[in-house]
Design a protein around this motif. Structure first.
Motif, PDB file in Angstrom:
ATOM      1  N   ALA A  35      -4.784   9.685  12.269  1.00 49.77           N
ATOM      2  CA  ALA A  35      -3.948   8.952  13.215  1.00 49.77           C
ATOM      3  C   ALA A  35      -4.765   8.403  14.371  1.00 49.77           C
ATOM      4  N   THR A  40     -10.666   4.970  14.853  1.00 50.20           N
ATOM      5  CA  THR A  40     -11.102   3.849  15.683  1.00 50.20           C
ATOM      6  C   THR A  40     -11.635   2.702  14.843  1.00 50.20           C
ATOM      7  N   THR A  64     -10.816   0.833  11.858  1.00 54.88           N
ATOM      8  CA  THR A  64      -9.694   0.697  10.945  1.00 54.88           C
ATOM      9  C   THR A  64     -10.136   0.019   9.654  1.00 54.88           C
ATOM     10  N   SER A 105       6.673   4.981  14.320  1.00 59.87           N
ATOM     11  CA  SER A 105       5.239   5.227  14.194  1.00 59.87           C
ATOM     12  C   SER A 105       4.490   4.041  14.788  1.00 59.87           C
ATOM     13  N   HIS A 106       3.462   4.324  15.563  1.00 56.75           N
ATOM     14  CA  HIS A 106       2.655   3.280  16.189  1.00 56.75           C
ATOM     15  C   HIS A 106       1.259   3.206  15.592  1.00 56.75           C
ATOM     16  N   ASP A 107       1.040   3.888  14.454  1.00 57.05           N
ATOM     17  CA  ASP A 107      -0.275   3.846  13.818  1.00 57.05           C
ATOM     18  C   ASP A 107      -0.151   3.634  12.308  1.00 57.05           C
ATOM     19  N   ASP A 108       0.658   2.628  11.957  1.00 55.39           N
ATOM     20  CA  ASP A 108       0.805   2.213  10.553  1.00 55.39           C
ATOM     21  C   ASP A 108       1.323   3.327   9.654  1.00 55.39           C
ATOM     22  N   THR A 137       1.542   8.782  12.070  1.00 52.32           N
ATOM     23  CA  THR A 137       2.134   9.725  13.028  1.00 52.32           C
ATOM     24  C   THR A 137       3.535   9.271  13.397  1.00 52.32           C
ATOM     25  N   ARG A 146      -8.873  11.185  21.746  1.00 47.57           N
ATOM     26  CA  ARG A 146      -8.601  10.587  20.444  1.00 47.57           C
ATOM     27  C   ARG A 146      -9.754  10.888  19.505  1.00 47.57           C
TER      28      ARG A 146
END
Length: 490
Positions: free
Chosen positions: A56, A59, A61, A113-116, A119, A438
């Motif tokens: 999640a 960095t 991607t 979810s804000h991470d595809d 999470t 992160r």
């Protein structure tokens, strides 16, 4: 390395132990018990080397992965997930069946979810209570304990939320509609406005055949005509023409309904139709067999395709889904038991399953996601079963005050595991995710947690957990030691 229970597999914000139910079988007929054996060897055409999801907190991607997406956060209890992505913000949303016995109002639940899709967070319910007109509709007997089987469709800037209410075990059901101009619960304009009933049962449809008015799925034909696929058990799945902006059936739609799926077997166990257009083909995804029975569920996802939205829909062997056809796409495998209740968005298949790896609440209904792969015009999923393990575990580390220090762990498994980090500053009595940090994931799957050495972090305990749908492994505890300039202990 220890294998404790993985924390966070249930949604702490929800009432633990409450199961979601969306059963639709006629009380007079039991579905066929075609139990789905766990498939631990068939990896489909993708093989066990399928690249899957990153952490999640990635960095770097990579390209969108193929295969199962390992999810974390608030992922249960989720039943009948309707997946949609806000194209303006990139936020993923899942709408799901409400909690039974009107817990939290019993209305449709929302997750984001804000991470595809990795999470997930619980956003609450569409309404605080079931609309009064639904109770009036069912006032001659038992009232629905929750709202079922949502579908969310965007048209011309308006979001249409279809949902169902039913008297358990009967086809005394209604599918209704609510509309909104935004999916963001924090938007001041966010409000789901109830638009009332869309279609109800029992009533005659196509030459007197009975149907069950739940599980709506919206699709647009090649000529721009919108349709609703709907149905569950009884005589199966029908296609009904609707119109915009009302989102409701046109005059005479029931009389002209197209009968898409009928298995012609006792109980006719088919439901949850979802029609998905891709490359000039229309794909009809349905759920076969028995839902909502926990570890005894035999649910599975089947598919057929047609060049015309009205069918006929044929499977890979050329069999018509009106008559028993349907290629099995997703079945029980490993800890994923009874997958179904599906929707599809941008080549991502969303479904629920009964989680055999959940030791706290066995077979709790949980969100599943698969990025579809396409071979010769047919969708493929990866059902490889390989529980997550740590191939590289973190080690003790030290650093001078003010310097950064890193811990690294690498995981293996299928679906591609996540590495989740936790820290403890009370000798392991309590654990939490690192605050304002992160972790990063490299191309080879190594996850690195970087912390700053301060007097307060001296003696901090750190652990990593590798997790996927089929299992998890947690590292031994390691320690951060903080030293003073010159090499001495702080």
């Amino acid at each position: 390395m220890a294998r404790p229970r993985l924390a966070g597999r249930t949604a702490a914000a929800l009432a633990a132990g409450l199961l979601l139910l969306a059963p639709v079988a006629p009380a007079s007929s039991a579905p066929a018990d075609n139990s789905a054996a766990a498939n631990t060897s068939t990896a489909t055409a993708l093989g066990a080397t399928t690249i899957a999801t990153t952490s999640a907190a990635t960095t770097n991607t990579p390209a969108p992965p193929i295969g199962g997406i390992t999810v974390t956060g608030d992922t249960s209890p989720i039943h009948d997930p309707a997946l949609i992505v806000d194209e303006r913000t990139g936020t993923w949303y899942v709408y799901s069946t409400g909690l039974v016995n009107r817990e939290n109002g019993g209305t449709i639940q929302v997750w984001s979810s804000h991470d595809d899709g990795v999470t997930w967070a619980y956003e609450g319910t569409v309404w605080d209570e079931i609309p009064a007109w639904i109770d009036e509709h069912f006032s001659d007997g038992d009232l629905p304990g929750n709202l079922w089987a949502p579908e969310v469709h965007e048209h011309d800037g308006t979001y249409y939320l279809y949902y169902s209410a039913s008297r358990f075990g009967t086809n005394n059901s209604v599918t209704a509609l609510a509309t909104n101009t935004t999916l963001n619960p924090d938007d001041p304009d966010y409000e789901w406005v109830d638009q009332g009933a869309v279609i109800s049962s029992p009533q005659e449809i196509e030459n007197g055949k009975a149907f069950n008015a739940i599980d709506a799925g919206i699709v647009t034909g090649a000529d721009g005509t919108p349709y609703m696929a709907i149905g569950s058990y009884w005589y199966g799945i029908f296609l009904v023409e609707i119109s915009w902006p009302s989102g409701k059936p046109v005059d005479g739609a029931l009389a002209d309904a197209v009968h898409l799926v009928d298995r012609f077997q006792p109980g006719n166990p088919v439901e949850a139709p979802y029609v998905y257009e891709r490359d000039g083909w229309y794909y009809l995804f349905v759920s076969f067999d028995r839902c909502c029975a926990g570890g005894d569920s035999t649910y599975k996802v089947a598919v057929g395709r047609s060049r015309d939205v009205t069918g006929p829909y044929l499977d890979k062997d050329g069999r018509d889904m009106f008559g028993g056809g349907g290629t099995i796409l997703l079945d029980t495998h490993g800890a994923i038991v009874g997958p179904g209740g599906q929707s599809v968005y941008d080549d991502v298949l969303a479904f629920h399953y009964y989680d055999a790896a959940n030791e706290d609440i066995p077979y709790f209904p949980t969100l599943g996601l698969q990025r579809l792969y396409w071979i010769d015009g047919w969708p493929v999923v990866d059902m490889t079963v390989d529980p997550a393990t740590l191939t590289v575990a973190p080690a003790d580390a030290s650093a001078r005050i003010g310097r950064k220090v890193s811990f690294t762990a690498t995981a293996a498994g299928s679906p591609r595991p996540l590495v989740l980090w936790e820290v403890s500053d009370d000798d392991g009595a309590t654990w939490r995710a690192p605050a304002k940090v992160r972790p990063t994931t490299s191309a080879d799957g190594a996850s690195t947690l970087t912390l700053r050495a301060t007097p307060d972090t001296d003696g901090l305990l750190v652990r990593a957990t590798a997790t996927n749908a089929h299992g998890s492994e947690t590292s031994d505890l390691v320690t951060l030691t903080v030293t003073r300039p010159g090499g001495g202990k702080r």
